[in-house]
Every structure is written in structure tokens, then in C-alpha cells.
Design a protein around this motif. Sequence first.
Motif, PDB file in Angstrom:
ATOM      1  N   LEU A   1       0.825  -1.214   0.000  1.00  0.00           N
ATOM      2  CA  LEU A   1       0.000   0.000   0.000  1.00  0.00           C
ATOM      3  C   LEU A   1       0.855   1.258   0.000  1.00  0.00           C
ATOM      4  O   LEU A   1       0.380   2.337  -0.335  1.00  0.00           O
ATOM      5  CB  LEU A   1      -0.909   0.017   1.231  1.00  0.00           C
ATOM      6  N   CYS A   2       2.128   1.102   0.395  1.00  0.00           N
ATOM      7  CA  CYS A   2       3.011   2.259   0.495  1.00  0.00           C
ATOM      8  C   CYS A   2       3.879   2.441  -0.742  1.00  0.00           C
ATOM      9  O   CYS A   2       4.635   3.411  -0.833  1.00  0.00           O
ATOM     10  CB  CYS A   2       3.904   2.132   1.728  1.00  0.00           C
ATOM     11  N   SER A   3       3.796   1.537  -1.699  1.00  0.00           N
ATOM     12  CA  SER A   3       4.688   1.553  -2.853  1.00  0.00           C
ATOM     13  C   SER A   3       4.656   2.897  -3.578  1.00  0.00           C
ATOM     14  O   SER A   3       3.615   3.557  -3.670  1.00  0.00           O
ATOM     15  CB  SER A   3       4.305   0.438  -3.829  1.00  0.00           C
ATOM     16  N   CYS A   4       5.814   3.282  -4.109  1.00  0.00           N
ATOM     17  CA  CYS A   4       5.880   4.493  -4.932  1.00  0.00           C
ATOM     18  C   CYS A   4       5.548   4.184  -6.391  1.00  0.00           C
ATOM     19  O   CYS A   4       5.524   5.101  -7.223  1.00  0.00           O
ATOM     20  CB  CYS A   4       7.274   5.114  -4.832  1.00  0.00           C
ATOM     21  N   ASP A   5       5.292   2.923  -6.678  1.00  0.00           N
ATOM     22  CA  ASP A   5       4.855   2.511  -8.010  1.00  0.00           C
ATOM     23  C   ASP A   5       3.322   2.540  -8.034  1.00  0.00           C
ATOM     24  O   ASP A   5       2.669   1.754  -7.343  1.00  0.00           O
ATOM     25  CB  ASP A   5       5.374   1.100  -8.311  1.00  0.00           C
TER      26      ASP A   5
ATOM     27  N   GLY B   1      12.554  -3.727   2.514  1.00  0.00           N
ATOM     28  CA  GLY B   1      13.101  -3.214   1.268  1.00  0.00           C
ATOM     29  C   GLY B   1      12.744  -1.771   0.995  1.00  0.00           C
ATOM     30  O   GLY B   1      12.839  -1.312  -0.139  1.00  0.00           O
ATOM     31  N   VAL B   2      12.331  -1.030   2.029  1.00  0.00           N
ATOM     32  CA  VAL B   2      11.969   0.383   1.850  1.00  0.00           C
ATOM     33  C   VAL B   2      13.240   1.228   1.782  1.00  0.00           C
ATOM     34  O   VAL B   2      13.984   1.318   2.764  1.00  0.00           O
ATOM     35  CB  VAL B   2      11.078   0.875   3.009  1.00  0.00           C
ATOM     36  N   PRO B   3      13.515   1.877   0.635  1.00  0.00           N
ATOM     37  CA  PRO B   3      14.704   2.744   0.545  1.00  0.00           C
ATOM     38  C   PRO B   3      14.532   3.976   1.433  1.00  0.00           C
ATOM     39  O   PRO B   3      13.437   4.525   1.545  1.00  0.00           O
ATOM     40  CB  PRO B   3      14.739   3.144  -0.938  1.00  0.00           C
TER      41      PRO B   3
ATOM     42  N   GLU C   1      12.833   6.996  -0.003  1.00  0.00           N
ATOM     43  CA  GLU C   1      11.394   6.904  -0.273  1.00  0.00           C
ATOM     44  C   GLU C   1      10.560   6.830   0.993  1.00  0.00           C
ATOM     45  O   GLU C   1       9.333   6.787   0.923  1.00  0.00           O
ATOM     46  CB  GLU C   1      11.093   5.664  -1.130  1.00  0.00           C
ATOM     47  N   ARG C   2      11.201   6.818   2.147  1.00  0.00           N
ATOM     48  CA  ARG C   2      10.485   6.516   3.388  1.00  0.00           C
ATOM     49  C   ARG C   2       9.345   7.497   3.662  1.00  0.00           C
ATOM     50  O   ARG C   2       8.216   7.091   3.961  1.00  0.00           O
ATOM     51  CB  ARG C   2      11.457   6.475   4.559  1.00  0.00           C
ATOM     52  N   ALA C   3       9.626   8.787   3.553  1.00  0.00           N
ATOM     53  CA  ALA C   3       8.599   9.791   3.859  1.00  0.00           C
ATOM     54  C   ALA C   3       7.419   9.673   2.897  1.00  0.00           C
ATOM     55  O   ALA C   3       6.259   9.728   3.319  1.00  0.00           O
ATOM     56  CB  ALA C   3       9.205  11.192   3.785  1.00  0.00           C
ATOM     57  N   ARG C   4       7.715   9.489   1.622  1.00  0.00           N
ATOM     58  CA  ARG C   4       6.632   9.363   0.640  1.00  0.00           C
ATOM     59  C   ARG C   4       5.838   8.088   0.878  1.00  0.00           C
ATOM     60  O   ARG C   4       4.609   8.077   0.770  1.00  0.00           O
ATOM     61  CB  ARG C   4       7.201   9.370  -0.775  1.00  0.00           C
ATOM     62  N   ARG C   5       6.527   7.008   1.220  1.00  0.00           N
ATOM     63  CA  ARG C   5       5.831   5.740   1.471  1.00  0.00           C
ATOM     64  C   ARG C   5       4.923   5.845   2.695  1.00  0.00           C
ATOM     65  O   ARG C   5       3.862   5.230   2.736  1.00  0.00           O
ATOM     66  CB  ARG C   5       6.839   4.601   1.636  1.00  0.00           C
ATOM     67  N   MET C   6       5.357   6.584   3.691  1.00  0.00           N
ATOM     68  CA  MET C   6       4.498   6.776   4.863  1.00  0.00           C
ATOM     69  C   MET C   6       3.217   7.516   4.474  1.00  0.00           C
ATOM     70  O   MET C   6       2.128   7.169   4.925  1.00  0.00           O
ATOM     71  CB  MET C   6       5.262   7.516   5.959  1.00  0.00           C
ATOM     72  N   GLU C   7       3.354   8.534   3.622  1.00  0.00           N
ATOM     73  CA  GLU C   7       2.170   9.257   3.148  1.00  0.00           C
ATOM     74  C   GLU C   7       1.261   8.336   2.343  1.00  0.00           C
ATOM     75  O   GLU C   7       0.029   8.374   2.492  1.00  0.00           O
ATOM     76  CB  GLU C   7       2.608  10.447   2.288  1.00  0.00           C
ATOM     77  N   ASN C   8       1.858   7.520   1.466  1.00  0.00           N
ATOM     78  CA  ASN C   8       1.068   6.585   0.658  1.00  0.00           C
ATOM     79  C   ASN C   8       0.307   5.604   1.542  1.00  0.00           C
ATOM     80  O   ASN C   8      -0.874   5.319   1.302  1.00  0.00           O
ATOM     81  CB  ASN C   8       1.976   5.810  -0.295  1.00  0.00           C
TER      82      ASN C   8
ATOM     83  N   TYR D   1      12.192  -4.751  11.124  1.00  0.00           N
ATOM     84  CA  TYR D   1      13.504  -4.412  10.590  1.00  0.00           C
ATOM     85  C   TYR D   1      13.621  -2.973  10.093  1.00  0.00           C
ATOM     86  O   TYR D   1      12.629  -2.302   9.817  1.00  0.00           O
ATOM     87  CB  TYR D   1      13.878  -5.413   9.492  1.00  0.00           C
ATOM     88  N   ASP D   2      14.879  -2.505   9.930  1.00  0.00           N
ATOM     89  CA  ASP D   2      15.143  -1.121   9.566  1.00  0.00           C
ATOM     90  C   ASP D   2      14.465  -0.720   8.265  1.00  0.00           C
ATOM     91  O   ASP D   2      14.033   0.422   8.113  1.00  0.00           O
ATOM     92  CB  ASP D   2      16.655  -0.887   9.421  1.00  0.00           C
ATOM     93  N   ASP D   3      14.422  -1.650   7.299  1.00  0.00           N
ATOM     94  CA  ASP D   3      13.870  -1.311   5.992  1.00  0.00           C
ATOM     95  C   ASP D   3      12.386  -1.624   5.887  1.00  0.00           C
ATOM     96  O   ASP D   3      11.863  -1.836   4.792  1.00  0.00           O
ATOM     97  CB  ASP D   3      14.646  -2.012   4.871  1.00  0.00           C
TER      98      ASP D   3
END
Length: 227
Positions: free
Chosen positions: A79-83, A117-119, A122-129, A153-155
Motif C-alpha cells: 500500500l506504500c509503494s511508490c509505483d 526493502g523500503v529505501p 522513499e520513506r517519507a513518501r511511502r508513509m504518506e502513501n 527491521y530497519d527497511d
Amino acid sequence: MYQLDVAKSCRYYEFTEELAMELKNAGIHKVELSGTYKATIDFDEEEFVKRIDQCNEIQNKFGIEIVSLHLPYGTDWELCSCDDRIRNKAVNRYVKMIQCAHRLQPKRYVLHPGYPGVPDKERARRMENFRHNAGILAEVVRPAKLAVENMAYDDCLGNTSEELISLIDGLDNVCVCCDMNHWLHEKNYEAIYKLGSRIETVHISDYDEVQERHWLPGKGVSDWNKI
């Protein structure tokens, strides 16, 4: 003293009459059903409905309440993907799956905020997504609630109590599923204190604070008195 309900977790295709009888004989009257681990995004909807109906018959026959359903997770369910393609397809499939599962009348749908696998970039944008799409699913699951689970995990998103709060605060009909063996960046009892009443359901297991282990309580290092 709290009166806590104890539930056994099992995949929906493992919830058989034989298991229901074993649970009932053991004094366990609730289960959390799990969608298949890393389930394909193109799941067979007809087959899923058939199995859900079978689970419904079993819970009614044996008096074993399906109290929650753990939604699938994996790279295709982000749900958080930037794709946009991955994200939109995941939302649509989650909606269909929830609509199919509503006949079970669970109280909560458990959801992972993201897969490893969250870069960092992209973390801030993925949190918004995630927040945007969690808000959509929170409406679809009604009258149940959406329970967002902490990750290890960290990612992964939601790997600290602070970040988990950032992911869900301000969203209506959303609570926390607290997994005791996912806290690698803080003590689990400290995370519980910070999250407070946001926690409405839990996954109980033990670990070594190095990685998630899913051990029986007492085998690891968790301080159960403090928890």
C-alpha cells in the motif's frame, strides 16, 4: 485483573473441523485467520469465497469465533509503494478480499504497513502513501477495525513506536496490533507504554531482541512481568 481473550492463529485453509474440535477441547474459542503468506495479488476470488464460506460454517458449528483476519503481505501488496500500478492494484485487491471476508464478521483486520526493502529516500513518501490507503481500507472494513501491526527491521515501515504512531494517528477506525517479538529498536514493554490505548489486539511470542523468532513465551528474553 484483565479478562483477556486467547486466540490461535492459523491460515484460513488450515481451519478445519479437526482443528476446531482440538481448540474447543483445549478451551480456546477464538482464532485469527491468516491470508496465505506472500499470497499472490491475483488470488482466485471464487476459491477464496468458497474457503471463507467453509470457515464460516466451521465457526458456527463449533462455536469458535473468527475474531480477526490477517491480510496478506509481500512485495505485490504494498500500500506504500511508490509505483502507482503496484499500489493501486494492492488497494483494489485488499478491498475485494475484505468484502469477501465480511461474512465471517471479524472484529479486526490486521495489516502490515510495508514489506522489507523500503529505501531511505522513499520513506517519507511511502508513509504518506500508506496513510492515504490505510484510510481507504479503514472505511471498507467497517464495522470491524483496521489494526496496523508493528514491523521489525530497519527497511520496514512502522519499526518503532514513534513511527507507528505517525502512521496511524489521525486516521479514523484504525488501531494497533502489537507483535511482541517485532520490537528490535526498543524494549517491547516500553513500546507498549508509548502506544497505550492504541493497542487493541496483540500477537504473543518471544524472541532474543536480535531478530523476530516467534518462540513460545519464556524461551526468549522478554520481560513478561513488565509487559
